[in-house]
Design a protein around this motif. Structure first.
Motif, short mmCIF file in Angstrom:
data_model
loop_
_atom_site.label_atom_id
_atom_site.label_comp_id
_atom_site.label_asym_id
_atom_site.label_seq_id
_atom_site.Cartn_x
_atom_site.Cartn_y
_atom_site.Cartn_z
N ARG A 10 0.83 -1.21 0.00
CA ARG A 10 0.00 0.00 0.00
C ARG A 10 0.86 1.25 0.00
N THR A 11 1.95 1.23 0.75
CA THR A 11 2.83 2.39 0.81
C THR A 11 3.45 2.64 -0.56
N ARG A 12 3.85 1.60 -1.23
CA ARG A 12 4.46 1.74 -2.56
C ARG A 12 3.42 2.26 -3.55
N GLN A 13 2.19 1.78 -3.46
CA GLN A 13 1.14 2.26 -4.34
C GLN A 13 0.83 3.73 -4.06
N GLY A 14 0.83 4.08 -2.78
CA GLY A 14 0.59 5.48 -2.42
C GLY A 14 1.69 6.38 -2.93
N ALA A 15 2.93 5.92 -2.85
CA ALA A 15 4.05 6.70 -3.36
C ALA A 15 3.95 6.86 -4.88
N ASN A 16 3.59 5.81 -5.57
CA ASN A 16 3.40 5.89 -7.02
C ASN A 16 2.28 6.87 -7.37
N PHE A 17 1.20 6.83 -6.62
CA PHE A 17 0.08 7.74 -6.84
C PHE A 17 0.52 9.19 -6.67
N ILE A 18 1.29 9.46 -5.63
CA ILE A 18 1.77 10.83 -5.38
C ILE A 18 2.68 11.28 -6.51
N VAL A 19 3.54 10.41 -6.99
CA VAL A 19 4.44 10.76 -8.10
C VAL A 19 3.63 11.11 -9.35
N VAL A 20 2.59 10.36 -9.62
CA VAL A 20 1.74 10.62 -10.79
C VAL A 20 1.03 11.96 -10.63
N ILE A 21 0.48 12.22 -9.44
CA ILE A 21 -0.22 13.48 -9.20
C ILE A 21 0.72 14.67 -9.36
N VAL A 22 1.92 14.59 -8.79
CA VAL A 22 2.89 15.68 -8.91
C VAL A 22 3.28 15.88 -10.37
N LEU A 24 1.42 15.25 -13.03
CA LEU A 24 0.30 15.91 -13.71
C LEU A 24 0.23 17.39 -13.37
N ILE A 25 0.50 17.71 -12.11
CA ILE A 25 0.48 19.12 -11.70
C ILE A 25 1.57 19.89 -12.45
N LEU A 26 2.75 19.30 -12.57
CA LEU A 26 3.84 19.98 -13.28
C LEU A 26 3.51 20.14 -14.76
N ILE A 27 2.88 19.14 -15.36
CA ILE A 27 2.55 19.22 -16.78
C ILE A 27 1.48 20.29 -17.02
N PHE A 28 0.46 20.32 -16.17
CA PHE A 28 -0.67 21.22 -16.39
C PHE A 28 -0.63 22.45 -15.48
N LYS A 29 0.56 22.84 -15.05
CA LYS A 29 0.71 23.95 -14.10
C LYS A 29 0.11 25.24 -14.66
N LYS A 30 0.38 25.56 -15.89
CA LYS A 30 -0.11 26.80 -16.49
C LYS A 30 -1.65 26.83 -16.52
#
Length: 50
Positions: A10-22, A24-30
């Motif tokens: 679960r911790t590894r999945q949560g870490a992967n989820f956070i990496v994906v969210i970050v 996406l935020i960097l890609i769509f920041k503008k």
């Protein structure tokens, strides 16, 4: 001790989820910045009419 493997999974999945969210935020920041600014400007404009 039986849940130790599940906790790490679960911790590894949560870490992967956070990496994906970050990512996406960097890609769509503008676009996100524009959306938030537009929302707050609408809130401020309508706050004066109350």
């Amino acid at each position: 001790m039986w849940c130790k493997g599940r906790v790490f999974r679960r911790t590894r999945q949560g870490a992967n989820f956070i990496v994906v969210i970050v990512g996406l935020i960097l890609i769509f920041k503008k676009q996100l910045t524009s959306l938030v600014n537009k929302a707050f400007s609408n809130i401020n404009d309508k706050a004066g009419t109350l």
